[in-house]
Design an enzyme around this catalytic site. Structure first.
Site, PDB file in Angstrom:
ATOM      1  CB  CYS A 131      -8.985  59.923  -7.365  1.00  0.00           C
ATOM      2  SG  CYS A 131     -10.664  59.355  -7.742  1.00  0.00           S
ATOM      3  CB  CYS A 215     -10.111  53.270  -3.206  1.00  0.00           C
ATOM      4  SG  CYS A 215      -9.481  54.026  -4.719  1.00  0.00           S
ATOM      5  CB  CYS A 238     -10.081  60.679   1.797  1.00  0.00           C
ATOM      6  SG  CYS A 238     -10.948  61.675   3.025  1.00  0.00           S
TER       7      CYS A 238
END
Length: 259
Positions: A131, A215, A238
Site C-alpha cells: 500500500c 495505519c 513507509c
C-alpha cells in the site's frame, strides 16, 4: 553527431552528488546553527534544484518554518495518499498560509495503478508495504524527478531506525538533507513555543506521529513516538527513506589514514 549525443547522455546520467560531497558538507556545517546553515545553502545554491518533502504531521511546522524563514520560494512537496486524515489536509493549508510558502506541490497516487492494485482501497489491511509503495513511494519518486536534492524532516530520536542520522546523505545520486537530524524533542518544543507555531489538531488527542488514517493510532505513555504507525505490523517506515550512511567516527581505526 550521434556519438556526441551518446556522450552527453552518459554525462547527464551521472549522479549529481556523491558520498564524498555529503561528507564534505557534513564537515563544513558541523556545529553550524540550523537557520544559518539553510540560509547559506540556499544563498550559495549548493543544493541545486531542491524541494522540501513534508507529511504535515505533528512536528512538520518546525522544518517548514525554518525553510520559509530562509527562503519562502523553496518548493514544498506533500504526498496525498488519498488516505490522509482530514485534519492533516486542513493543517497543510494552515501552515502554507501562515508561513507564506510560495511554491507548494501536491502529488497523488496514479489512479490506474490504484484501480489495478487496490481497487477496494483495503490493501493497507493485508499488505501495508504494498500500500505504501503505490500510494506514497511511487508518487514521491515521481515528484522528485528533476531534483538535485531534497529536504527531509527526519529526527534521530524518533526511532531506532533513525539513530546516528547525518545532516547530509546521498540517495540514488541525489543529496538528502536532514536539518533536524540532531534535534531533540525538547528542541522542537522550544521552537514551537518561541515562534508560537500552530499544532496539528490531532496531537492533543495522542497522535504523536501521523500518517495515513487507517495505519495511524494513538501513542500510549512511554511508547516510542512512532509506535502508533502500522501498529501490529513488523513495519516502522513507509519506504521513502533508505538506511542512512551515518557520520564517520574519526576515532574508528577503519577511518584512520593509511601511510
Amino acid at each position: 553527431m550521434a556519438e556526441a549525443a551518446r556522450k552527453i547522455d552518459l554525462i547527464d546520467a551521472r549522479p549529481s552528488f556523491t558520498q564524498a560531497d555529503a561528507d564534505a558538507l557534513n564537515a563544513r556545517f558541523e556545529g553550524v546553527e540550523t537557520t544559518e546553515m539553510l540560509r547559506t545553502l540556499f544563498a550559495e545554491r549548493i543544493l541545486g534544484k531542491v524541494a522540501v518533502v513534508s507529511s504535515f504531521g505533528t512536528e512538520s511546522a518546525v522544518l517548514l518554518h525554518l525553510v520559509a524563514e530562509a527562503d519562502r520560494s523553496i518548493p514544498v512537496i506533500f504526498v496525498d495518499t488519498l488516505k490522509m486524515f482530514p485534519e492533516t489536509l486542513d493543517y497543510r493549508e494552515t501552515l502554507i498560509g501562515q508561513f507564506g510558502i510560495e511554491n507548494s506541490w501536491v502529488v497523488t497516487p496514479d489512479l490506474d495503478v490504484l484501480a489495478a492494485k487496490d481497487e477496494k482501497g483495503l490493501r493497507w489491511s493485508y499488505d501495508p508495504d504494498g500500500c505504501c509503495e503505490i500510494r506514497k513511494v511511487e508518487p514521491l519518486a515521481r515528484a522528485k524527478k528533476g531534483l538535485d536534492s531534497w529536504i527531509s524532516g527526519r529526527k534521530a530520536f524518533q526511532s531506532q531506525t533513525r539513530q546516528n542520522l547525518p545532516r547530509f546523505e546521498v540517495e540514488d545520486g541525489r543529496l538528502k538533507l536532514n536539518p533536524l537530524g540532531d534535534w531533540t524533542k525538547t528542541d522542537l518544543e522550544a521552537y514551537f513555543e518561541k515562534h508560537q507555531l500552530p499544532r496539528h489538531p490531532l496531537e492533543e488527542q495522542g497522535y504523536l506521529s501521523i500518517g495515513c488514517e487507517p495505519c495511524t493510532s494513538k501513542v500510549l505513555p512511554g511508547e516510542d513516538p512512532r509506535a502508533g504507525r502500522w501498529r501490529g505490523w513488523d513495519k516502522v517506515e513507509c519506504g521513502i527513506h533508505t538506511p542512512s550512511t551515518p557520520l564517520a567516527d574519526p576515532d574508528d581505526p577503519a577511518n584512520q589514514p593509511v601511510f
